[in-house]
Scaffold this active site. Structure first.
Site, short mmCIF file in Angstrom:
data_model
loop_
_atom_site.label_atom_id
_atom_site.label_comp_id
_atom_site.label_asym_id
_atom_site.label_seq_id
_atom_site.Cartn_x
_atom_site.Cartn_y
_atom_site.Cartn_z
N GLY A 148 0.82 -1.20 0.00
CA GLY A 148 0.00 0.00 0.00
C GLY A 148 0.86 1.25 0.00
CD GLN A 178 3.36 5.75 2.64
OE1 GLN A 178 2.39 5.26 2.09
NE2 GLN A 178 4.30 5.01 3.20
CB CYS A 202 5.06 2.06 7.37
SG CYS A 202 4.66 3.59 6.52
CG LEU A 203 6.48 0.93 1.33
CD1 LEU A 203 5.94 1.26 -0.06
CD2 LEU A 203 7.58 -0.13 1.24
CG HIS A 248 -0.72 1.42 7.31
ND1 HIS A 248 0.20 0.91 8.21
CD2 HIS A 248 -0.01 2.20 6.46
CE1 HIS A 248 1.39 1.39 7.90
NE2 HIS A 248 1.31 2.17 6.84
CD GLU A 249 -1.07 2.49 2.73
OE1 GLU A 249 -0.56 3.62 2.63
OE2 GLU A 249 -0.40 1.47 3.05
CG HIS A 292 0.43 6.99 5.36
ND1 HIS A 292 1.57 7.39 6.02
CD2 HIS A 292 0.57 5.66 5.14
CE1 HIS A 292 2.37 6.34 6.19
NE2 HIS A 292 1.78 5.27 5.67
ZN ZN Z 1 2.58 3.38 5.71
#
Ligand code: ZN
Length: 173
Positions: free
Chosen positions: A46, A51, A91-92, A133-134, A137
């Site tokens: 995701g 991000q 998380c990226l 989660h997304e 952000h």
């Molecule tokens: Zn994330």
């Protein structure tokens, strides 16, 4: 298509709140394609526009095993949430860190797709977790915000140290 640079915690730009997309035009579709390419290349399941330093309410995901079921939600809204589930999240934007987070186990979401068509999706388990989660952000929130201050501080210091050593390597090459 192009890969976009991903912001890393504790970059303050990850705390910005994204604004709704007014028109789903070709610029938005290009951004979505680039976000998908960036997510698949990372690799991740995701990615939120926040991000990649774009403050627009767009998230992309693919929780399928073959990585062939991309999901794109523009201006997503949670309209129903129930149950609870605990899972390990990464998380990226917080590379190398995995921690247990509790979230709703089932969510119903409405959003626009890339053709500006309204969609409604029922999700549970991994996809439900990923959506929450997304969407966090987009509100400037990271999964580390659910952890204790002590744990978060430890993660921040660890990542700051990593960033410093990366910059040193770059400087010396
Ligand atoms: Zn994330």
């Amino acid at each position: 298509m192009a890969r976009l640079p991903i912001l890393h915690y504790p970059d303050s730009r990850l705390c910005k709140v994204a604004t709704p997309v007014e028109t789903v035009d070709n610029d938005i579709r290009t951004l979505v394609n680039n976000m998908l390419e960036t997510m698949y290349a990372a690799p991740g399941i995701g990615l939120a526009a926040t991000q990649v330093n774009v403050q627009k309410r767009i998230i992309v995901m693919d929780v399928s095993e073959q990585k062939n079921q991309p999901l794109v939600f523009i201006n997503p809204t949670l309209i129903e949430c129930e149950g609870s589930i605990e899972s390990e999240e990464g998380c990226l934007s917080v590379p190398g860190i995995c921690e247990t987070v509790r979230r709703f186990n089932r969510v119903r979401v409405t959003a626009l797709d890339v053709n500006s068509k309204s969609v409604e999706i029922d999700a549970s388990g991994l996809l439900a977790v990923c959506i929450q989660h997304e969407m966090d952000h987009l509100d400037g929130k990271l999964f580390v915000d659910y952890l204790s201050a002590l744990k978060r501080d430890h993660i921040r210091k660890k990542l700051e140290k990593q960033t410093r050593s990366v910059s040193r390597i770059k400087l010396s090459s």
